[in-house]
Design a protein around this motif. Structure first.
Motif, PDB file in Angstrom:
ATOM      1  N   PHE A 124      45.059  28.430  50.859  1.00  0.00           N
ATOM      2  CA  PHE A 124      46.198  29.270  50.004  1.00  0.00           C
ATOM      3  C   PHE A 124      45.723  29.032  48.500  1.00  0.00           C
ATOM      4  CE2 PHE A 124      48.843  28.776  53.847  1.00  0.00           C
ATOM      5  CZ  PHE A 124      49.412  30.000  53.825  1.00  0.00           C
ATOM      6  N   GLY A 125      44.919  27.835  48.302  1.00  0.00           N
ATOM      7  CA  GLY A 125      44.440  27.799  46.867  1.00  0.00           C
ATOM      8  C   GLY A 125      43.357  28.852  46.505  1.00  0.00           C
ATOM      9  N   THR A 126      42.629  29.211  47.769  1.00  0.00           N
ATOM     10  CA  THR A 126      41.841  30.465  47.419  1.00  0.00           C
ATOM     11  C   THR A 126      42.643  31.957  47.356  1.00  0.00           C
ATOM     12  OG1 THR A 126      40.090  29.443  48.871  1.00  0.00           O
ATOM     13  CG2 THR A 126      39.756  31.740  48.519  1.00  0.00           C
ATOM     14  N   ILE A 127      43.441  32.213  48.326  1.00  0.00           N
ATOM     15  CA  ILE A 127      44.156  33.349  48.066  1.00  0.00           C
ATOM     16  C   ILE A 127      45.012  33.486  47.127  1.00  0.00           C
ATOM     17  CG2 ILE A 127      43.909  33.646  50.648  1.00  0.00           C
ATOM     18  CD1 ILE A 127      46.693  33.123  51.061  1.00  0.00           C
ATOM     19  N   TYR A 128      45.410  32.405  46.355  1.00  0.00           N
ATOM     20  CA  TYR A 128      46.289  32.400  45.342  1.00  0.00           C
ATOM     21  C   TYR A 128      45.405  32.914  44.069  1.00  0.00           C
ATOM     22  CZ  TYR A 128      49.342  30.762  41.586  1.00  0.00           C
ATOM     23  OH  TYR A 128      50.221  30.679  40.509  1.00  0.00           O
ATOM     24  N   SER A 129      44.367  32.594  43.862  1.00  0.00           N
ATOM     25  CA  SER A 129      43.561  32.888  42.699  1.00  0.00           C
ATOM     26  C   SER A 129      42.481  33.913  42.802  1.00  0.00           C
ATOM     27  CB  SER A 129      42.927  31.522  42.281  1.00  0.00           C
ATOM     28  OG  SER A 129      44.012  30.475  41.943  1.00  0.00           O
ATOM     29  N   VAL A 130      41.529  33.815  43.934  1.00  0.00           N
ATOM     30  CA  VAL A 130      40.558  34.684  43.888  1.00  0.00           C
ATOM     31  C   VAL A 130      40.891  36.119  43.899  1.00  0.00           C
ATOM     32  CG1 VAL A 130      38.459  35.422  45.249  1.00  0.00           C
ATOM     33  CG2 VAL A 130      39.151  32.882  45.101  1.00  0.00           C
ATOM     34  N   ASP A 131      40.155  36.925  42.827  1.00  0.00           N
ATOM     35  CA  ASP A 131      40.385  38.245  42.607  1.00  0.00           C
ATOM     36  C   ASP A 131      39.693  39.182  43.767  1.00  0.00           C
ATOM     37  OD1 ASP A 131      41.532  40.660  41.637  1.00  0.00           O
ATOM     38  OD2 ASP A 131      40.888  40.633  39.905  1.00  0.00           O
ATOM     39  N   LEU A 132      40.134  39.373  44.819  1.00  0.00           N
ATOM     40  CA  LEU A 132      39.397  40.167  45.967  1.00  0.00           C
ATOM     41  C   LEU A 132      40.428  41.044  46.566  1.00  0.00           C
ATOM     42  CD1 LEU A 132      36.975  37.636  47.345  1.00  0.00           C
ATOM     43  CD2 LEU A 132      36.347  39.741  46.117  1.00  0.00           C
ATOM     44  N   PRO A 133      40.240  42.040  47.598  1.00  0.00           N
ATOM     45  CA  PRO A 133      41.222  42.781  48.058  1.00  0.00           C
ATOM     46  C   PRO A 133      42.130  41.953  48.848  1.00  0.00           C
ATOM     47  CG  PRO A 133      39.009  43.972  48.147  1.00  0.00           C
ATOM     48  CD  PRO A 133      38.920  42.457  47.489  1.00  0.00           C
ATOM     49  N   TYR A 134      43.323  42.026  48.786  1.00  0.00           N
ATOM     50  CA  TYR A 134      44.458  41.442  49.503  1.00  0.00           C
ATOM     51  C   TYR A 134      44.519  40.014  49.075  1.00  0.00           C
ATOM     52  CZ  TYR A 134      43.535  45.623  52.465  1.00  0.00           C
ATOM     53  OH  TYR A 134      43.326  46.933  52.856  1.00  0.00           O
ATOM     54  N   LEU A 135      43.754  39.478  48.060  1.00  0.00           N
ATOM     55  CA  LEU A 135      44.090  38.206  47.807  1.00  0.00           C
ATOM     56  C   LEU A 135      44.526  38.292  46.245  1.00  0.00           C
ATOM     57  CD1 LEU A 135      40.708  36.572  48.713  1.00  0.00           C
ATOM     58  CD2 LEU A 135      42.900  36.827  50.088  1.00  0.00           C
ATOM     59  N   ARG A 136      44.480  37.129  45.564  1.00  0.00           N
ATOM     60  CA  ARG A 136      45.065  36.973  44.184  1.00  0.00           C
ATOM     61  C   ARG A 136      46.505  37.146  44.244  1.00  0.00           C
ATOM     62  NH1 ARG A 136      43.262  35.554  39.409  1.00  0.00           N
ATOM     63  NH2 ARG A 136      44.294  36.465  37.498  1.00  0.00           N
ATOM     64  N   TRP A 137      47.274  36.227  45.022  1.00  0.00           N
ATOM     65  CA  TRP A 137      48.771  36.482  45.191  1.00  0.00           C
ATOM     66  C   TRP A 137      49.452  35.944  44.244  1.00  0.00           C
ATOM     67  CZ3 TRP A 137      50.176  34.721  50.904  1.00  0.00           C
ATOM     68  CH2 TRP A 137      49.539  35.659  52.063  1.00  0.00           C
ATOM     69  N   LYS A 138      48.893  35.558  43.191  1.00  0.00           N
ATOM     70  CA  LYS A 138      49.820  35.076  42.006  1.00  0.00           C
ATOM     71  C   LYS A 138      50.166  36.329  41.213  1.00  0.00           C
ATOM     72  CE  LYS A 138      47.749  33.369  38.447  1.00  0.00           C
ATOM     73  NZ  LYS A 138      47.070  32.566  37.535  1.00  0.00           N
ATOM     74  N   LYS A 139      49.653  37.602  41.511  1.00  0.00           N
ATOM     75  CA  LYS A 139      50.203  38.771  40.719  1.00  0.00           C
ATOM     76  C   LYS A 139      51.581  39.223  41.175  1.00  0.00           C
ATOM     77  CE  LYS A 139      45.511  40.988  39.727  1.00  0.00           C
ATOM     78  NZ  LYS A 139      44.861  42.158  39.943  1.00  0.00           N
ATOM     79  N   SER A 140      51.764  38.571  42.429  1.00  0.00           N
ATOM     80  CA  SER A 140      53.158  38.995  42.791  1.00  0.00           C
ATOM     81  C   SER A 140      53.853  37.655  42.795  1.00  0.00           C
ATOM     82  CB  SER A 140      52.950  39.551  44.397  1.00  0.00           C
ATOM     83  OG  SER A 140      54.161  39.388  44.875  1.00  0.00           O
TER      84      SER A 140
ATOM     85  N   GLY B 171      40.206  24.244  40.038  1.00  0.00           N
ATOM     86  CA  GLY B 171      38.995  24.829  39.494  1.00  0.00           C
ATOM     87  C   GLY B 171      38.765  26.176  39.924  1.00  0.00           C
ATOM     88  N   ILE B 172      38.989  26.693  40.995  1.00  0.00           N
ATOM     89  CA  ILE B 172      39.061  27.965  41.419  1.00  0.00           C
ATOM     90  C   ILE B 172      39.967  28.942  40.723  1.00  0.00           C
ATOM     91  CG2 ILE B 172      40.635  27.985  43.513  1.00  0.00           C
ATOM     92  CD1 ILE B 172      36.947  29.570  43.586  1.00  0.00           C
ATOM     93  N   ASN B 173      41.046  28.200  40.229  1.00  0.00           N
ATOM     94  CA  ASN B 173      42.233  29.099  39.282  1.00  0.00           C
ATOM     95  C   ASN B 173      41.482  29.334  38.023  1.00  0.00           C
ATOM     96  OD1 ASN B 173      44.934  30.089  39.282  1.00  0.00           O
ATOM     97  ND2 ASN B 173      45.034  28.577  37.703  1.00  0.00           N
ATOM     98  N   GLN B 174      41.040  28.352  37.567  1.00  0.00           N
ATOM     99  CA  GLN B 174      40.355  28.533  36.347  1.00  0.00           C
ATOM    100  C   GLN B 174      39.369  29.525  36.209  1.00  0.00           C
ATOM    101  OE1 GLN B 174      39.729  24.856  33.595  1.00  0.00           O
ATOM    102  NE2 GLN B 174      40.869  23.708  35.212  1.00  0.00           N
ATOM    103  N   VAL B 175      38.323  29.558  37.219  1.00  0.00           N
ATOM    104  CA  VAL B 175      37.254  30.712  37.395  1.00  0.00           C
ATOM    105  C   VAL B 175      37.932  31.842  37.566  1.00  0.00           C
ATOM    106  CG1 VAL B 175      35.473  31.328  38.772  1.00  0.00           C
ATOM    107  CG2 VAL B 175      35.809  28.986  38.384  1.00  0.00           C
ATOM    108  N   ALA B 176      39.053  32.177  38.105  1.00  0.00           N
ATOM    109  CA  ALA B 176      39.562  33.196  38.208  1.00  0.00           C
ATOM    110  C   ALA B 176      40.347  33.846  37.104  1.00  0.00           C
ATOM    111  CB  ALA B 176      40.506  33.518  39.569  1.00  0.00           C
ATOM    112  N   ASP B 177      40.813  32.796  36.581  1.00  0.00           N
ATOM    113  CA  ASP B 177      41.663  33.100  35.058  1.00  0.00           C
ATOM    114  C   ASP B 177      41.092  33.129  33.954  1.00  0.00           C
ATOM    115  OD1 ASP B 177      43.691  33.803  37.131  1.00  0.00           O
ATOM    116  OD2 ASP B 177      44.984  32.009  36.545  1.00  0.00           O
TER     117      ASP B 177
END
Length: 405
Positions: free
Chosen positions: A229-245, A167-173
């Motif tokens: 890891f589910g949070t830092i993978y998706s949430v678009d905050l500083p040093y997070l949203r690791w899915k971009k890399s 769900g958090i991934n869908q909110v961010a994406d």
């Protein structure tokens, strides 16, 4: 006589009007009494037709009134019956429509929730839990109610945490999904952000609540790993949203599978069965194959999402290297994993174990190669179908690895 039938009879005023009585005027008192009685008899005889006629008229009127009452009652009854039948039919029709409407609402609600949760991916988590649980089994006596309860506790807690990180991934994406996956509830507008956050928050609370009620430290550690890891993978905050890399996304994917699988094994081996945690051959192979499948899934899932990722600046490996290159890497990794599993299967101490694990992995390797040759990467339905096929391979692996003895 006609006047008698019409009721206009006039009483005679003297005896002279009655034949045979006028000559009795000078008779005695007894004779007069006789005359009076005869007169009364004559009057009665004269009055009977009139009374009879009146009685007939009254009876006829009563019959007509009774018939009218009966007809009116029948009409009222018939109208009431028709009204009752009409109302009954209307109520039945209304209840039928209400039932259909309720059923349709339930089906639509389930469909939207199903697309939000996407439970097909959770089957991979079930496979991991089932694999490590069966690896912990040493004999048939281990299949006790306590063992089954411990395994289902893990599945229930992980399921709710799975809803959280999906769900958090869908909110961010949500903006990306409007291009790549417009059928998802947030992208299509079927769910509001408020609804999504309520589902996500409650799921995380329930997941940790199950862990707290069970009292298992390994289970809590596994859930915490998924949450972080589910949070830092998706949430678009500083040093997070690791899915971009691509590199950091791979790290998150490995964390979803390997450490959590260790915690599930730790829970089943130590907390449920009360045994020391030992690094056996099956658990080592399970961790290796889980890591490999996690990398393949992370790489392949970006192949159909290239248009949306390019539009929103997500530099996945599929965007950088192209579809064909990434697809070739995925197939090569799967074949390497199957060759490794065949090698481990050949070292099994039991002949039945050797035959099943070696033969099973050879079949999966050949099936993967044949399926890969038939895919058209330009067709999104082909890439989506092969992505589901990878998950099916993971489920098959979950059944083969515990058989290595």
């Amino acid at each position: 006589m006609e006047s008698l039938l019409t009721g206009s009879l006039a009483k005679p005023t003297s005896f002279s009007c009655y034949p045979g009585i006028a000559g009795l005027r000078s008779t005695s008192h007894g004779a007069r009494i006789l005359q009076c009685k005869q007169r009364e008899n004559i009057e009665k005889q004269l009055m009977e037709p009139e009374i009879l006629h009146k009685n007939l008229q009254m009876s006829s009127q009563n019959v007509r009134i009774s018939n009218n009452i009966v007809k009116s009652s029948s009409l009222i009854s018939r109208k009431g019956s028709d009204s009752f039948l009409a109302n009954s039919a209307l109520n039945t029709s209304y209840e039928s429509e209400s039932s259909k409407s309720l059923l349709k609402t339930i089906q639509e609600t389930y469909d939207v929730f199903y697309r939000f949760v996407r439970p097909y991916a959770f089957v991979g988590d079930i496979s991991s839990i089932l694999t490590v649980s069966l690896i912990a089994v040493k004999s048939l006596s281990d299949f006790s109610p306590m063992f089954l309860t411990g395994m289902f506790q893990v599945m229930a807690a992980v399921f709710f945490m799975y809803i959280y990180y999906v769900g958090i991934n869908q909110v961010a994406d949500v903006e990306i999904d409007k291009v790549n996956k417009p059928y998802l509830p947030l992208a299509s507008g079927e769910y509001s952000m408020k609804t999504a956050w309520i589902i996500i928050s409650l799921s995380a609370i329930v997941s940790f609540g199950i862990s707290w009620s069970v009292g298992s430290l390994p289970l809590f550690c596994g859930l915490l790993t998924l949450f972080v890891f589910g949070t830092i993978y998706s949430v678009d905050l500083p040093y997070l949203r690791w899915k971009k890399s691509a590199l950091l996304a791979g790290v998150c994917t490995l964390a979803f599978r390997v450490p959590t699988q260790l915690t599930y094994y730790w829970h089943m081996q130590s907390f449920v069965l009360g045994r020391p945690v030992v690094a056996t051959k099956p658990i080592t192979l399970a961790l290796a194959m889980t890591s490999l499948f996690s990398i393949v899934i992370a790489l392949f899932k970006d192949i159909p999402d290239i248009p949306g990722d390019k539009l929103h600046g997500v530099k996945s490996l599929a965007v950088r290297l192209g579809q064909k290159t990434v697809f070739g890497i995925c197939i090569a990794l799967l074949q390497i994993g199957y060759l490794s599993s065949i090698a481990v299967g050949l070292t099994a101490s039991q002949n039945w174990s050797k035959a099943i694990t070696v033969g099973g992995h050879m079949f999966l390797a050949l099936l993967t190669w044949i399926r890969a040759k038939s895919i058209d990467l330009e067709k999104k339905e082909d890439t989506s179908s092969f992505y589901q096929f990878i998950w099916q391979l993971l489920h098959a692996e979950a059944l083969l690895i515990p058989l290595i003895r």
